[in-house]
Design a protein around this motif. Structure first.
Motif, short mmCIF file in Angstrom:
data_model
loop_
_atom_site.label_atom_id
_atom_site.label_comp_id
_atom_site.label_asym_id
_atom_site.label_seq_id
_atom_site.Cartn_x
_atom_site.Cartn_y
_atom_site.Cartn_z
N ASN A 207 23.87 37.13 51.28
CA ASN A 207 22.43 36.93 51.04
C ASN A 207 22.15 36.52 49.59
OD1 ASN A 207 21.73 37.70 53.70
ND2 ASN A 207 21.94 39.87 53.14
N ASP A 208 22.61 37.32 48.65
CA ASP A 208 22.27 37.08 47.26
C ASP A 208 23.29 36.22 46.54
OD1 ASP A 208 19.88 38.64 47.30
OD2 ASP A 208 21.15 40.43 47.37
N ARG A 209 24.43 35.91 47.21
CA ARG A 209 25.45 34.97 46.72
C ARG A 209 26.14 35.44 45.44
NH1 ARG A 209 27.12 32.65 50.69
NH2 ARG A 209 28.14 31.10 49.33
N TRP A 210 26.05 36.75 45.12
CA TRP A 210 26.87 37.20 44.01
C TRP A 210 28.33 37.27 44.46
CZ3 TRP A 210 23.19 41.36 45.33
CH2 TRP A 210 23.77 42.34 46.16
N LYS A 211 29.22 37.30 43.52
CA LYS A 211 30.66 37.28 43.82
C LYS A 211 31.32 38.50 43.22
CE LYS A 211 30.87 32.21 43.60
NZ LYS A 211 29.46 32.00 43.21
N ILE A 212 32.34 38.98 43.94
CA ILE A 212 33.15 40.10 43.45
C ILE A 212 34.60 39.65 43.46
CG2 ILE A 212 33.76 42.52 43.74
CD1 ILE A 212 31.22 42.90 45.35
N VAL A 213 35.25 39.73 42.31
CA VAL A 213 36.64 39.30 42.17
C VAL A 213 37.48 40.49 41.72
CG1 VAL A 213 38.24 37.78 40.93
CG2 VAL A 213 35.99 36.94 41.63
N ARG A 214 38.65 40.63 42.32
CA ARG A 214 39.54 41.75 41.99
C ARG A 214 40.94 41.22 41.73
NH1 ARG A 214 41.51 46.35 46.35
NH2 ARG A 214 42.62 47.72 44.89
N THR A 215 41.59 41.72 40.69
CA THR A 215 43.00 41.43 40.45
C THR A 215 43.77 42.75 40.44
OG1 THR A 215 42.91 41.57 38.04
CG2 THR A 215 42.34 39.45 39.03
N THR A 216 44.87 42.79 41.21
CA THR A 216 45.70 43.99 41.33
C THR A 216 47.14 43.62 41.06
OG1 THR A 216 44.21 44.81 43.04
CG2 THR A 216 46.35 45.90 42.84
N PRO A 217 47.85 44.38 40.22
CA PRO A 217 49.27 44.07 39.99
C PRO A 217 50.06 44.04 41.29
CG PRO A 217 48.49 45.70 38.41
CD PRO A 217 47.40 45.55 39.42
N TYR A 218 50.90 43.01 41.40
CA TYR A 218 51.75 42.89 42.60
C TYR A 218 52.79 44.01 42.61
CZ TYR A 218 55.03 40.83 45.92
OH TYR A 218 55.87 40.61 46.99
N PHE A 219 52.95 44.61 43.75
CA PHE A 219 53.90 45.72 43.87
C PHE A 219 54.74 45.54 45.12
CE2 PHE A 219 50.06 46.89 46.10
CZ PHE A 219 50.52 47.44 47.29
N LEU B 224 37.12 30.42 45.20
CA LEU B 224 36.21 31.25 45.99
C LEU B 224 35.03 30.44 46.49
CD1 LEU B 224 35.68 34.10 46.99
CD2 LEU B 224 34.60 34.64 44.80
N ASP B 225 34.51 29.53 45.65
CA ASP B 225 33.40 28.65 46.08
C ASP B 225 33.84 27.75 47.23
OD1 ASP B 225 31.57 29.66 44.28
OD2 ASP B 225 32.10 28.23 42.70
N ASP C 267 35.45 30.23 52.67
CA ASP C 267 34.38 30.56 53.61
C ASP C 267 33.77 31.92 53.32
OD1 ASP C 267 36.52 32.11 54.23
OD2 ASP C 267 36.57 31.61 56.38
N GLY C 268 33.86 32.37 52.08
CA GLY C 268 33.28 33.64 51.68
C GLY C 268 34.31 34.70 51.37
N GLU C 269 35.60 34.43 51.69
CA GLU C 269 36.68 35.36 51.40
C GLU C 269 37.86 34.58 50.82
OE1 GLU C 269 37.75 37.46 54.91
OE2 GLU C 269 35.81 38.46 55.13
N TYR C 270 38.56 35.22 49.89
CA TYR C 270 39.67 34.54 49.24
C TYR C 270 40.72 35.57 48.85
CZ TYR C 270 42.15 32.66 45.15
OH TYR C 270 43.10 32.30 44.25
#
Length: 577
Positions: free
Chosen positions: A264-276, A237-238, A241-244
């Motif tokens: 702006n604040d450079r926090w990150k949000i990561v999500r994992t979803t089971p593959y379907f 993610l780092d 370009d801001g999306e992964y």
């Protein structure tokens, strides 16, 4: 192993079938891969979009907390109390501060508590969950860096104490001198982030991780990820370009992994979803493949019809050409429906007619040429002993030996009557032997008993026809160049028999044999020197012209013998090959 020979129609059908199958397979692979990729892109966009939705809601909560802290920081009474350096020294002021903060919190749904820490490290907490709890370690470890001029706000995770999860903390600066006076913290309501997340995600199946700018977790929904796996996601993610987004394997299962970085604040949000497996996608893929297979079958059926329509005339033409190749000049009687094929067939038939005409002309020309050559050789082979015989007759007449004169003339007349043979080109072997005997009789009258002759013939050979004057020139050659050349008594033997499929004619004498010069001339088919063994060379040349590969000869020097071999299978009733 016998090679299978296929006709043109079958070859075209096989080639088209292979081409259609390969196209279907190629299409299936490309379409499936492309559509699945497209589906993954769509899933990725939806996942990224949902993360941006969380990011927007989180931004609103953080902005609300930030605005709340700014409003409180700008209050003059609170500024004055913090300037004193002891926020707890005046109970009345404390109550006034509490009242002002409480009134502000009524309009801030996301804020649960507001707390202050002065320079002495004393803490004042205002809010629904305003019970005092120890935060000295947090102050030392997390807040000291915020005590700086123009310090910016930071999100701090304080969840392990069970009271709150997230706080927005900033330096409390003097509005006049901008000197740090302490710390102000705004606690976001307990569970506010989780409420926002659960409105969009099922944390029983998914994981959602929110990290601050220093990659410290500020929210963790769902099962924990291994640190190494999470660190790998953060590094990717780092580097983005801001999306992964990717599909990845974790603990034996496949997951959609997506993440974003707050601009702006450079926090990150990561999500994992089971593959379907998308049922609609699979159905669409199966439908398209089935459609292509149906189209391929329709193409093959059409190709079957078109192939038969186009290849039957071509196959007929190919068969006719093979017949021509095998020497059967057969025209095509079929009239094709297409004009182009009609022109092609007409051209082929014209070619066959022309070939037939050329072959006929060539045969006639070759026949005339051969006839001329045979006539020329025949002219050269006219018995030149006639002159010597007439001279002998003259000498006998002058000597008064009329009896011998009569015998010689009678034998000579019989010889020429048989050799002329009414203009026939071929005589039976029996007739050929009689001519040879007439010649021998003349030689016996001329030269007496200076030589002996022996003639043997298989009765089965008597009726076969060969070119006239075949045996007599060989006998003459044996007598003149074999017996007489030695000036003493000699022998001439003639033998006609079967040897396999050949008629074998052998003439042997007791002389020294045919010179090598003559043997080489005959073998190399060189022009002979007139008067030297003309009968031998002329006979062999005539038979070679008439029978080609069906004739062979042998000339031996010891004993002196000439042998002719003529294939019986190539002799017709009139003797021609």
């Amino acid at each position: 192993m016998k090679k299978i020979k296929l006709n043109l129609e079958t070859k075209i059908i096989i080639l088209l079938s292979v081409a259609v199958v390969l196209i279907i397979l190629l299409y299936s692979v490309i379409f499936t891969a492309h559509y699945k990729k497209h589906a993954e892109v769509v899933v990725g966009r939806e996942s990224i979009s949902s993360l941006y939705s969380i990011d927007t809601s989180l931004t609103k909560v953080i902005d609300s907390a930030n605005n709340c802290s700014k409003i409180i920081l700008s209050d003059g009474q609170i500024q004055e109390q913090m300037e004193s350096g002891d926020i707890l020294n005046d109970f009345g002021v404390q109550q006034e501060i509490r009242r002002k903060v409480y009134s502000l919190l009524q309009f801030e749904n996301a804020v649960e508590n507001v707390w202050f820490i002065d320079d002495k490290g004393q803490r004042l907490t205002v809010g629904d969950d305003a019970s005092l709890y120890e935060v000295e370690e947090k102050v030392d470890n997390n807040f000291s860096i915020l005590k700086r001029k123009y310090g910016s706000a930071e999100l701090i995770y304080l969840g392990e104490d069970g009271h709150t999860d997230l706080s927005l903390v900033r330096s409390f600066n003097s509005l006049s001198s901008f000197r740090p006076l302490g710390i102000i913290g705004v606690d976001i309501k307990n569970g506010e982030i989780e409420r926002i997340v659960r409105n969009s995600f099922n944390l029983n199946e998914e994981r959602l991780i929110i990290l601050d700018a220093k990659n410290r977790p500020i929210f963790y929904g769902g099962d924990l990820l291994e640190k190494s796996y999470l660190d790998d996601i953060i590094s990717k993610l780092d580097a983005s370009d801001g999306e992964y987004f990717e599909i990845s394997s974790y603990m034996g299962s496949m997951f959609y992994i997506s993440g974003i970085v707050n601009a702006n604040d450079r926090w990150k949000i990561v999500r994992t979803t089971p593959y379907f497996q998308d049922t609609d996608t699979e159905q669409l893929i199966r439908f398209n493949i089935g459609l292509v297979v149906s189209l391929g079958a329709a193409i093959l059926v059409s190709a079957l019809f078109v192939s038969g329509f186009l290849t039957k005339p071509i196959s007929g033409l190919v068969d006719a050409m093979r017949e021509v190749e095998n020497g059967n000049l057969k025209k095509i009687d079929t009239v094709p429906k297409m004009e182009e094929f009609r022109e092609l067939f007409n051209g082929f038939n014209h070619m066959v007619s022309r070939i037939e005409s050329l072959i006929s002309e060539t045969i006639d020309r070759q026949r005339r040429i051969r006839q001329v050559e045979l006539n020329e050789i025949q002219e050269q082979m006219k018995p030149h002993f006639l002159y010597n015989t007439l001279e002998s007759v003259e000498a006998l007449a002058m000597m008064g030996d009329t009896e011998k004169v009569c015998k010689v003339i009678e034998a000579l007349g019989d010889f020429y009557r048989k050799s002329v043979s009414g203009g026939r080109e071929f005589l039976t072997i029996e007739e050929e032997i009689r001519i040879a005997k007439d010649y021998i009789q003349i030689m016996e009258i001329r030269f007496g008993d200076s030589f002996n002759t022996e003639i043997q013939c298989d009765n089965r050979c008597l009726e076969y026809m060969i070119p006239k004057l075949t045996i007599q020139p060989l006998v003459e050659n044996a007598f003149q160049h074999g017996v007489r050349a030695k000036n003493n008594h000699g022998d001439v033997c003639v033998n006609v028999s079967f040897e396999g499929d050949n008629i074998h004619i052998s003439v042997e004498d007791s002389g020294d044999g045919v010179p090598d010069e003559i043997i080489n001339e005959v073998a190399n088919n060189r022009e002979p020197v007139r008067g030297k063994s003309l009968g031998l060379r002329g006979t062999i040349e005539r038979l070679r012209l008439m029978y080609g590969e069906s004739f062979r000869y042998e000339i031996n020097r010891n004993p002196s013998k000439v042998e002719l071999f003529i294939n019986v299978g190539n002799l017709s009733d009139n003797g021609e090959a």
